[in-house]
Scaffold this active site. Structure first.
Site, mmCIF file in Angstrom:
data_model
loop_
_atom_site.group_PDB
_atom_site.id
_atom_site.type_symbol
_atom_site.label_atom_id
_atom_site.label_comp_id
_atom_site.label_asym_id
_atom_site.label_seq_id
_atom_site.Cartn_x
_atom_site.Cartn_y
_atom_site.Cartn_z
ATOM 1 N N CYS A 112 38.710 37.365 35.952
ATOM 2 C CA CYS A 112 39.675 38.297 36.538
ATOM 3 C C CYS A 112 40.884 38.351 35.634
ATOM 4 O O CYS A 112 41.338 37.306 35.138
ATOM 5 C CB CYS A 112 40.063 37.824 37.936
ATOM 6 S SG CYS A 112 41.278 38.882 38.753
ATOM 7 N N HIS A 155 34.375 43.494 43.652
ATOM 8 C CA HIS A 155 35.468 42.675 43.101
ATOM 9 C C HIS A 155 36.806 43.399 43.293
ATOM 10 O O HIS A 155 37.803 42.797 43.688
ATOM 11 C CB HIS A 155 35.188 42.388 41.618
ATOM 12 C CG HIS A 155 36.257 41.611 40.903
ATOM 13 N ND1 HIS A 155 36.063 40.336 40.425
ATOM 14 C CD2 HIS A 155 37.547 41.944 40.558
ATOM 15 C CE1 HIS A 155 37.177 39.905 39.843
ATOM 16 N NE2 HIS A 155 38.089 40.873 39.893
ATOM 17 N N GLU A 156 36.808 44.711 43.024
ATOM 18 C CA GLU A 156 38.060 45.491 43.145
ATOM 19 C C GLU A 156 38.482 45.636 44.600
ATOM 20 O O GLU A 156 39.669 45.520 44.925
ATOM 21 C CB GLU A 156 37.911 46.863 42.483
ATOM 22 C CG GLU A 156 37.553 46.832 41.004
ATOM 23 C CD GLU A 156 38.294 45.788 40.204
ATOM 24 O OE1 GLU A 156 39.489 45.555 40.470
ATOM 25 O OE2 GLU A 156 37.670 45.167 39.323
ATOM 26 N N HIS A 159 40.318 42.716 45.895
ATOM 27 C CA HIS A 159 41.740 42.653 45.525
ATOM 28 C C HIS A 159 42.618 43.397 46.532
ATOM 29 O O HIS A 159 43.776 43.032 46.740
ATOM 30 C CB HIS A 159 41.967 43.275 44.143
ATOM 31 C CG HIS A 159 41.730 42.342 42.997
ATOM 32 N ND1 HIS A 159 42.409 41.166 42.833
ATOM 33 C CD2 HIS A 159 40.894 42.441 41.932
ATOM 34 C CE1 HIS A 159 42.007 40.563 41.712
ATOM 35 N NE2 HIS A 159 41.071 41.318 41.149
HETATM 36 C C1 NB4 Z 1 36.580 42.747 36.930
HETATM 37 C C2 NB4 Z 1 35.105 42.360 36.851
HETATM 38 C C3 NB4 Z 1 34.836 40.883 36.965
HETATM 39 C C4 NB4 Z 1 33.442 40.768 37.533
HETATM 40 C C5 NB4 Z 1 31.673 41.821 34.175
HETATM 41 C C6 NB4 Z 1 32.651 42.094 33.082
HETATM 42 C C7 NB4 Z 1 34.827 41.965 32.282
HETATM 43 C C8 NB4 Z 1 36.906 42.429 34.464
HETATM 44 C C9 NB4 Z 1 37.469 42.145 35.836
HETATM 45 C C10 NB4 Z 1 33.117 42.060 38.190
HETATM 46 C C11 NB4 Z 1 34.295 42.965 37.969
HETATM 47 C C12 NB4 Z 1 38.858 42.772 35.857
HETATM 48 C C13 NB4 Z 1 39.733 43.580 37.965
HETATM 49 C C14 NB4 Z 1 34.426 42.619 31.107
HETATM 50 C C15 NB4 Z 1 33.093 42.995 30.989
HETATM 51 C C16 NB4 Z 1 31.318 44.318 29.903
HETATM 52 C C17 NB4 Z 1 31.480 45.733 29.419
HETATM 53 C C18 NB4 Z 1 32.297 47.174 27.700
HETATM 54 C C19 NB4 Z 1 32.967 47.264 26.379
HETATM 55 C C20 NB4 Z 1 34.101 45.252 26.815
HETATM 56 C C21 NB4 Z 1 33.438 45.129 28.174
HETATM 57 C C22 NB4 Z 1 33.262 43.712 28.584
HETATM 58 F F1 NB4 Z 1 35.324 42.878 30.187
HETATM 59 N N1 NB4 Z 1 33.927 41.725 33.260
HETATM 60 N N2 NB4 Z 1 36.146 41.583 32.442
HETATM 61 N N3 NB4 Z 1 36.670 41.363 33.668
HETATM 62 N N4 NB4 Z 1 39.564 42.533 37.061
HETATM 63 N N5 NB4 Z 1 32.231 42.736 31.985
HETATM 64 N N6 NB4 Z 1 32.599 43.665 29.885
HETATM 65 N N7 NB4 Z 1 32.136 45.803 28.120
HETATM 66 O O1 NB4 Z 1 36.708 43.562 34.128
HETATM 67 O O2 NB4 Z 1 40.245 41.399 37.230
HETATM 68 O O3 NB4 Z 1 40.124 43.172 39.215
HETATM 69 O O4 NB4 Z 1 34.242 46.609 26.455
HETATM 70 NI NI NI Z 2 40.125 40.957 39.323
#
Ligand code: NB4
Ligand code: NI
Length: 185
Positions: A112, A155-156, A159
Site C-alpha cells: 500500500c 483494496h481501494e 480505504h
Molecule cells: C494498491 C494495490 C495493492 C494490492 C498489485 C500491484 C502495486 C498498489 C496499491 C491490490 C491493489 C496502491 C492504493 C503495483 C503493481 C503491477 C502493474 C504496471 C506497470 C508498474 C505496475 C506494478 F505497482 N500493486 N502497487 N501497489 N494503494 N501491482 N504493479 N504494473 O497499487 O495503496 O490504495 O507499472
Molecule cells: Ni492502499
C-alpha cells in the site's frame, strides 16, 4: 501533480476514518482531485516519470490517501502490453452489491502506498464482485469484475472505510489459505 509527499502514511487518522459519500455534481475541487489521482497512477506506471519524481508504482489510489475523506478512488489496472487497461475509472460511492463465495489472493501479498513496510501474507478477498459505483459525471455503473481487477477495487473500497490490507492477514499463519480459494499470479 500528486507525488509521494501528498500521500499520507499509516498513523494518520484519516486512513482509519469512514469517508463521506460524495454528492453530485462534484465540486470543481473534487473533479480536480479525481484528475490528479488518475494522473498519479499514469505517472507512477511510466518508468521514466516514476524515476524522475520518485513515485512508487500504483494501480489504485483512494482519496483518503491524499487526506481527503471522500468516497472516491482511482483505479488503473493495465492490460497486456499494448492493449487497453483491464479497468480504468475513478469510482465514486462504490458498493459491492454481490460477491462470489470463492476467495482469491495475490500470490505476492499486497502493498500500500500509505504503508512504508512489507507486511507479508495472503489478503484473501472475494474472487468475483458486482460493483455499483458512479463515475465523476454522476453516471451509475454496475459491473462485474473478477481476479486481479476485483482485488484492486476491494483494496481501494477498504480505504474508504478505514481498512488497511494487513487487517485481513492472519499474522500467525500469513500464507495459509482455504483450498477452495484462488491464488492470483
Ligand atoms: C494498491 C494495490 C495493492 C494490492 C498489485 C500491484 C502495486 C498498489 C496499491 C491490490 C491493489 C496502491 C492504493 C503495483 C503493481 C503491477 C502493474 C504496471 C506497470 C508498474 C505496475 C506494478 F505497482 N500493486 N502497487 N501497489 N494503494 N501491482 N504493479 N504494473 O497499487 O495503496 O490504495 O507499472
Ligand atoms: Ni492502499
Amino acid at each position: 501533480m500528486i507525488t509521494m509527499k501528498n500521500i499520507i502514511r499509516e498513523g494518520n487518522d484519516t486512513l482509519r476514518a469512514e469517508a463521506k459519500k460524495a454528492t453530485f455534481p462534484l465540486t470543481d475541487e473534487q473533479l480536480q482531485l479525481a484528475h490528479d489521482m488518475m494522473e498519479f497512477l499514469e505517472n507512477s506506471q511510466d518508468p521514466k516519470i516514476a524515476e524522475k519524481y520518485h513515485l512508487r508504482a500504483g494501480v489504485g489510489l483512494a482519496a483518503p490517501q491524499v487526506d481527503v475523506s471522500l468516497q472516491m478512488a482511482s483505479v488503473l489496472v493495465p492490460g497486456p502490453e499494448g492493449e487497453a487497461p483491464l479497468f480504468k475509472d475513478t469510482i465514486v460511492n462504490p458498493v459491492i452489491i454481490s460477491h462470489s463465495v470463492q476467495g482469491a489472493a495475490l500470490s505476492e501479498g499486497e502493498g500500500c502506498l500509505s504503508v512504508d513496510r512489507d507486511v507479508p501474507g495472503y489478503v484473501v478477498r472475494h474472487d468475483r464482485i458486482t460493483l455499483r459505483y458512479y463515475d465523476i459525471d454522476g453516471n451509475q455503473h454496475k459491473i462485474r469484475l473478477k481476479n486481479y481487477p476485483a482485488i484492486v477495487c476491494q483494496h481501494e473500497i477498504d480505504h474508504l472505510h478505514g481498512i488497511l490490507f494487513y487487517d485481513h492477514i492472519d499474522h500467525e499463519h500469513p500464507f495459509t489459505m482455504e483450498n477452495e480459494d484462488l491464488v492470483i499470479e
